[in-house]
Design a protein around this motif. Structure first.
Motif, mmCIF file in Angstrom:
data_model
loop_
_atom_site.group_PDB
_atom_site.id
_atom_site.type_symbol
_atom_site.label_atom_id
_atom_site.label_comp_id
_atom_site.label_asym_id
_atom_site.label_seq_id
_atom_site.Cartn_x
_atom_site.Cartn_y
_atom_site.Cartn_z
ATOM 1 N N THR A 103 0.845 -1.189 0.000
ATOM 2 C CA THR A 103 0.000 0.000 0.000
ATOM 3 C C THR A 103 0.880 1.238 0.000
ATOM 4 O O THR A 103 1.782 1.383 0.822
ATOM 5 C CB THR A 103 -0.915 0.030 1.242
ATOM 6 O OG1 THR A 103 -1.760 -1.117 1.224
ATOM 7 C CG2 THR A 103 -1.775 1.293 1.246
ATOM 8 N N CYS A 104 0.609 2.123 -0.942
ATOM 9 C CA CYS A 104 1.414 3.337 -1.064
ATOM 10 C C CYS A 104 0.517 4.556 -0.905
ATOM 11 O O CYS A 104 -0.558 4.636 -1.512
ATOM 12 C CB CYS A 104 2.109 3.372 -2.424
ATOM 13 S SG CYS A 104 3.137 4.824 -2.679
ATOM 14 N N SER A 105 0.962 5.499 -0.079
ATOM 15 C CA SER A 105 0.226 6.743 0.121
ATOM 16 C C SER A 105 0.980 7.902 -0.519
ATOM 17 O O SER A 105 2.195 7.817 -0.749
ATOM 18 C CB SER A 105 0.025 7.019 1.610
ATOM 19 O OG SER A 105 -0.780 6.020 2.199
ATOM 20 N N ILE A 106 0.260 8.964 -0.797
ATOM 21 C CA ILE A 106 0.860 10.142 -1.412
ATOM 22 C C ILE A 106 0.449 11.388 -0.633
ATOM 23 O O ILE A 106 -0.739 11.611 -0.379
ATOM 24 C CB ILE A 106 0.421 10.291 -2.881
ATOM 25 C CG1 ILE A 106 0.943 9.114 -3.711
ATOM 26 C CG2 ILE A 106 0.910 11.608 -3.473
ATOM 27 C CD1 ILE A 106 0.522 9.146 -5.156
ATOM 28 N N LEU A 107 1.450 12.165 -0.234
ATOM 29 C CA LEU A 107 1.204 13.483 0.352
ATOM 30 C C LEU A 107 1.173 14.477 -0.804
ATOM 31 O O LEU A 107 2.141 14.611 -1.552
ATOM 32 C CB LEU A 107 2.319 13.855 1.327
ATOM 33 C CG LEU A 107 2.340 15.297 1.840
ATOM 34 C CD1 LEU A 107 1.091 15.620 2.670
ATOM 35 C CD2 LEU A 107 3.613 15.568 2.657
ATOM 36 N N LYS A 108 0.064 15.156 -0.966
ATOM 37 C CA LYS A 108 -0.091 16.133 -2.044
ATOM 38 C C LYS A 108 -0.345 17.498 -1.430
ATOM 39 O O LYS A 108 -1.228 17.660 -0.579
ATOM 40 C CB LYS A 108 -1.246 15.754 -2.967
ATOM 41 C CG LYS A 108 -1.464 16.728 -4.125
ATOM 42 C CD LYS A 108 -2.612 16.279 -5.019
ATOM 43 C CE LYS A 108 -2.786 17.238 -6.188
ATOM 44 N NZ LYS A 108 -3.197 18.588 -5.763
ATOM 45 N N CYS A 109 0.440 18.494 -1.851
ATOM 46 C CA CYS A 109 0.333 19.844 -1.296
ATOM 47 C C CYS A 109 0.299 20.890 -2.407
ATOM 48 O O CYS A 109 0.767 20.653 -3.527
ATOM 49 C CB CYS A 109 1.509 20.148 -0.367
ATOM 50 S SG CYS A 109 1.711 18.998 1.006
ATOM 51 N N ASP A 110 -0.210 22.045 -2.044
ATOM 52 C CA ASP A 110 -0.302 23.173 -2.957
ATOM 53 C C ASP A 110 0.082 24.421 -2.166
ATOM 54 O O ASP A 110 -0.297 24.565 -1.014
ATOM 55 C CB ASP A 110 -1.743 23.278 -3.482
ATOM 56 C CG ASP A 110 -1.938 24.432 -4.447
ATOM 57 O OD1 ASP A 110 -1.954 25.595 -3.982
ATOM 58 O OD2 ASP A 110 -2.078 24.201 -5.647
ATOM 59 N N ILE A 111 0.847 25.313 -2.797
ATOM 60 C CA ILE A 111 1.275 26.533 -2.112
ATOM 61 C C ILE A 111 0.249 27.642 -2.324
ATOM 62 O O ILE A 111 -0.206 27.874 -3.440
ATOM 63 C CB ILE A 111 2.665 26.972 -2.604
ATOM 64 C CG1 ILE A 111 3.696 25.909 -2.201
ATOM 65 C CG2 ILE A 111 3.060 28.327 -2.028
ATOM 66 C CD1 ILE A 111 5.068 26.137 -2.740
ATOM 67 N N ALA B 207 4.529 17.061 7.021
ATOM 68 C CA ALA B 207 3.816 18.312 6.730
ATOM 69 C C ALA B 207 4.304 19.488 7.590
ATOM 70 O O ALA B 207 4.559 20.579 7.055
ATOM 71 C CB ALA B 207 2.320 18.107 6.871
ATOM 72 N N PRO B 208 4.472 19.333 8.910
ATOM 73 C CA PRO B 208 4.971 20.471 9.710
ATOM 74 C C PRO B 208 6.379 20.907 9.308
ATOM 75 O O PRO B 208 6.675 22.114 9.299
ATOM 76 C CB PRO B 208 4.936 19.932 11.145
ATOM 77 C CG PRO B 208 3.955 18.811 11.125
ATOM 78 C CD PRO B 208 4.093 18.188 9.773
ATOM 79 N N HIS B 209 7.258 19.952 8.976
ATOM 80 C CA HIS B 209 8.621 20.304 8.558
ATOM 81 C C HIS B 209 8.597 21.097 7.250
ATOM 82 O O HIS B 209 9.327 22.079 7.095
ATOM 83 C CB HIS B 209 9.461 19.034 8.372
ATOM 84 C CG HIS B 209 9.695 18.263 9.636
ATOM 85 N ND1 HIS B 209 10.551 18.697 10.629
ATOM 86 C CD2 HIS B 209 9.169 17.090 10.067
ATOM 87 C CE1 HIS B 209 10.561 17.822 11.620
ATOM 88 N NE2 HIS B 209 9.728 16.834 11.312
ATOM 89 N N ILE B 210 7.764 20.651 6.342
ATOM 90 C CA ILE B 210 7.625 21.340 5.053
ATOM 91 C C ILE B 210 7.083 22.745 5.264
ATOM 92 O O ILE B 210 7.585 23.716 4.697
ATOM 93 C CB ILE B 210 6.702 20.527 4.122
ATOM 94 C CG1 ILE B 210 7.420 19.254 3.660
ATOM 95 C CG2 ILE B 210 6.239 21.361 2.935
ATOM 96 C CD1 ILE B 210 6.538 18.276 2.922
ATOM 97 N N SER B 211 6.066 22.844 6.097
ATOM 98 C CA SER B 211 5.447 24.146 6.359
ATOM 99 C C SER B 211 6.437 25.118 6.984
ATOM 100 O O SER B 211 6.503 26.291 6.608
ATOM 101 C CB SER B 211 4.227 23.967 7.269
ATOM 102 O OG SER B 211 3.574 25.196 7.471
ATOM 103 N N ARG B 212 7.240 24.634 7.934
ATOM 104 C CA ARG B 212 8.216 25.500 8.598
ATOM 105 C C ARG B 212 9.287 25.982 7.628
ATOM 106 O O ARG B 212 9.701 27.149 7.671
ATOM 107 C CB ARG B 212 8.862 24.767 9.788
ATOM 108 C CG ARG B 212 8.021 24.767 11.048
ATOM 109 C CD ARG B 212 8.848 24.359 12.266
ATOM 110 N NE ARG B 212 9.344 22.992 12.150
ATOM 111 C CZ ARG B 212 8.671 21.924 12.567
ATOM 112 N NH1 ARG B 212 7.477 22.061 13.127
ATOM 113 N NH2 ARG B 212 9.211 20.710 12.448
#
Length: 326
Positions: free
Chosen positions: A135-143, A240-245
Motif C-alpha cells: 500500500t502506497c500513500s501520497i502526500l499532495k500539497c499546494d502553495i 507536513a509540519p517540517h515542510i510548512s516551517r
C-alpha cells in the motif's frame, strides 16, 4: 558553488537582443503591438541597448487582464520592449540555472511538461508501491497564492549567490521590482517569461531541502503543486509540519490549508487534471466538463492528444461527436 560565467554584456549585446527577438516573435507576428515595434526594429533595439548600456533602462508598466485557466487568474502583460529584454535575460540565465535544478522539478522547463510529469508520476507510483504489492500513500500539497507571495528580497538573495556580476543583479532588481501583488516587495507577474525562471530558481531551494534534508526519493514538483510517495502514511503526516516551517521560514510561503491531502493510490490521487489509480488514470470531472464545453472541429486534435495519456477512449468518441455537431 558554481557561479554564472556570463557578463552583463552577454545579456545586452546586439547579438543576444536580435536572437531574442527571433524567439520572441514566434507565433506573435500578427499582433498589433509586435508589428508596431517591428516597423522600427533596429531603432527600437538600439534604444533598448543604449538604455541598458548606460543603465538608464526602466521597466515599463503592465497591462492587466483576467483569464479562466480554468480558475480565474490575473495576467500582467509587459510592453514588447520589456518582453524582448525578458527573452534576452532568459536566453543567458536559463541554461545555467536549469543545470542546478533536480530532475523531478517540472513546469516551465524544456522537455519537462505535463506529459513527462505524469509519466514520472506513474513510474514513482510503481516503484514506491513495489509494483502494487504494498500500500502506497501520497502526500499532495499546494502553495497558497504562489506567484503573489514570492518575496523579492529572498529571490534576489538566492540570485546573488550564483551571479557575481553586479550589473546583471542591477538589471534583475529592475525587472523583479517592476511589479508587486499589492504588497511592496512581494509577487511576480504571471505574464513574464522571466517569472517562469525565477519561480523555479526560488523553489529549487525547497526541492533541495526535500531531496537532501528530508531525503525523499519519490518527490515530484510541478510549479506550486508537489507530491511525495511513501508506504508509511504516518511518516508522510509527520512531514507536513517540517515542510510548512521550511516554506514559511526560508521562502515566506505557506501551504494552502485546503489543499494538503494524504491519499492512497488505490483511492485515486488528483494530480495535473487526472485522477491516478494503480493501473490507470481518468480525466478529472471538472477537466472533462471544460473540455466538452470548448471542444470544436478546430481544437479536437489537441483534446485527442490530451486523452491519449489516460483512459480516454470513450471520452474521445464523445468529444468527436460533439465537435462534429458544432
Amino acid at each position: 558553488m558554481t557561479r554564472l560565467p556570463h557578463s552583463y554584456h552577454d545579456i545586452i549585446s546586439y547579438e543576444n537582443l536580435l536572437l531574442s527577438w527571433q524567439e520572441f516573435i514566434r507565433g506573435k507576428r500578427k499582433r498589433k503591438d509586435v508589428q508596431e515595434f517591428s516597423i522600427q526594429l533596429f531603432d527600437n533595439t538600439y534604444e533598448l541597448h543604449r538604455d541598458l548600456a548606460q543603465k538608464t533602462y526602466r521597466h515599463g508598466q503592465y497591462q492587466h487582464f483576467k483569464i479562466a485557466d480554468p480558475k480565474p487568474r490575473d495576467i500582467h502583460k509587459a510592453t514588447v520592449r520589456d518582453r524582448l529584454l525578458h527573452h534576452a535575460v532568459y536566453r543567458i540565465l536559463y541554461p545555467f540555472f536549469d543545470k542546478k535544478f533536480i530532475a523531478d522539478s517540472f513546469s516551465c522547463r524544456l522537455r519537462k511538461g505535463t506529459h513527462r510529469t505524469m509519466n514520472r508520476f506513474r513510474a514513482f507510483k510503481y516503484q514506491a508501491s513495489e509494483n502494487h504489492t504494498r500500500t502506497c500513500s501520497i502526500l499532495k500539497c499546494d502553495i497558497r497564492k504562489f506567484f503573489a507571495n514570492i518575496d523579492h528580497a529572498v529571490l534576489l538573495n538566492i540570485l546573488t549567490r550564483s551571479i557575481p556580476d553586479a550589473d546583471i543583479l542591477w538589471l534583475l532588481r529592475e525587472i523583479i521590482g517592476s511589479f508587486n501583488s499589492g504588497i511592496a516587495g512581494k509577487g511576480l507577474p504571471l505574464g513574464n517569461l522571466t517569472s517562469q525562471l525565477f519561480v523555479n530558481i526560488y523553489m529549487n531551494e525547497f526541492d533541495q531541502f526535500v531531496k537532501h534534508h528530508l531525503k525523499m526519493r519519490y518527490y515530484i514538483r510541478y510549479a506550486d503543486d508537489f507530491v511525495i510517495f511513501s508506504q508509511n502514511k504516518d511518516y508522510l503526516t509527520s512531514l507536513a509540519p517540517h515542510i510548512s516551517r521550511f516554506l514559511s521560514g526560508k521562502l515566506h510561503l505557506a501551504l494552502h490549508p485546503d489543499k494538503v491531502f494524504i491519499k492512497t493510490i488505490a483511492s485515486g490521487v488528483d494530480f495535473l487534471g487526472w485522477i491516478h489509480f494503480p493501473n490507470h488514470r481518468v480525466l478529472r470531472t471538472t477537466t472533462k466538463r471544460r473540455m466538452f464545453s470548448k471542444v470544436s472541429k478546430n481544437n479536437l486534435s489537441s483534446y485527442a492528444g490530451l486523452l491519449k495519456h489516460g483512459n480516454g477512449f470513450k471520452l474521445q468518441n464523445q468529444a468527436t461527436l460533439l465537435a462534429q455537431s458544432r
